[in-house]
Design a protein around this motif. Structure first.
Motif, PDB file in Angstrom:
ATOM      1  N   ILE A  46      -7.625   2.098  -3.428  1.00 53.84           N
ATOM      2  CA  ILE A  46      -6.500   1.379  -2.820  1.00 53.84           C
ATOM      3  C   ILE A  46      -6.858  -0.093  -2.633  1.00 53.84           C
ATOM      4  O   ILE A  46      -6.046  -0.979  -2.926  1.00 53.84           O
ATOM      5  CB  ILE A  46      -6.108   2.020  -1.476  1.00 53.84           C
ATOM      6  N   LEU A  67       0.972   4.279  -2.726  1.00 47.16           N
ATOM      7  CA  LEU A  67       0.646   5.662  -2.386  1.00 47.16           C
ATOM      8  C   LEU A  67       1.824   6.620  -2.580  1.00 47.16           C
ATOM      9  O   LEU A  67       1.615   7.829  -2.731  1.00 47.16           O
ATOM     10  CB  LEU A  67       0.143   5.746  -0.944  1.00 47.16           C
ATOM     11  N   ASN A  88      -0.856   8.526  -7.382  1.00 38.48           N
ATOM     12  CA  ASN A  88      -1.729   7.743  -6.500  1.00 38.48           C
ATOM     13  C   ASN A  88      -1.954   8.387  -5.136  1.00 38.48           C
ATOM     14  O   ASN A  88      -2.707   7.863  -4.332  1.00 38.48           O
ATOM     15  CB  ASN A  88      -1.140   6.351  -6.297  1.00 38.48           C
ATOM     16  N   VAL A 128       0.836  -1.204   0.000  1.00 32.96           N
ATOM     17  CA  VAL A 128       0.000   0.000   0.000  1.00 32.96           C
ATOM     18  C   VAL A 128       0.865   1.246   0.000  1.00 32.96           C
ATOM     19  O   VAL A 128       0.617   2.193  -0.765  1.00 32.96           O
ATOM     20  CB  VAL A 128      -0.962  -0.004   1.214  1.00 32.96           C
TER      21      VAL A 128
END
Length: 138
Positions: free
Chosen positions: A54, A41, A46, A37
Motif C-alpha cells: 500500500i 483497497l 488489492n 488508499v
C-alpha cells in the motif's frame, strides 16, 4: 476550551479541540490520502495487500496507515493483511496494544508470579508456627 498546538506534520500552529491531532490543512491532505488508499483497497485484487504494498503504490506513510487501522477507519476484518505494530515486539496486530504472543507471555509471567507469591506465603505461615509456654513451672 481549545489549546494552541503545533501540527506534528507541518509544524504550523492550530487550535487543538480534541477532534484531530493535525491542523486543518494537513487534515484535508490526510483525508485525500485516505480516499486514495481506500480506492486502492476497494479493488478486489488489492484487498489482500500488505502495508508495504500500500505504501509503495499510494505513497502514504506506514505510520498514517497504522493510525487509520488503530482508529478503525481501515478494518482488518475487511482487509486481512492490515494491522499496526505491537507496543512490545513490533509484530503486526489488529486489536489492543499487544499482539497475542506478547499477551500470552505476560499472562504466563503473571501466573508464575502468583504461584511464587502463594508459595512464599505458605512458607511464611509454616515458619511462624505455634510456641507453647508452661505456666506455673510445669
Amino acid at each position: 476550551m481549545a489549546e494552541v498546538r503545533n501540527c506534528p506534520t507541518c509544524g504550523g500552529m492550530f487550535n487543538y479541540t480534541g477532534l484531530r491531532d493535525v491542523c486543518g490543512t494537513c487534515a484535508q491532505a490526510e483525508e485525500q490520502m485516505y480516499e486514495t488508499v481506500y480506492r486502492f483497497l476497494r479493488k478486489r485484487e488489492n484487498r489482500a495487500a500488505n502495508i508495504d504494498r500500500i505504501v509503495e503504490v499510494t505513497g502514504v506513510t506506514s505510520e498514517l496507515l497504522y493510525r487509520w487501522v488503530r482508529k478503525g477507519r481501515l478494518q482488518p476484518a475487511l482487509f486481512p493483511n492490515l494491522g499496526y505494530p505491537c507496543d512490545k515486539c513490533g509484530a503486526l496486530t489488529s486489536t489492543g496494544k499487544l499482539c497475542a504472543k506478547c499477551t500470552d507471555e505476560i499472562q504466563s509471567d503473571l501466573r508464575t508470579f502468583d504461584a511464587a507469591q502463594e508459595l512464599r506465603e505458605a512458607v511464611k505461615a509454616q515458619e511462624r508456627g505455634t510456641y507453647y509456654t508452661q505456666k506455673d513451672g510445669r
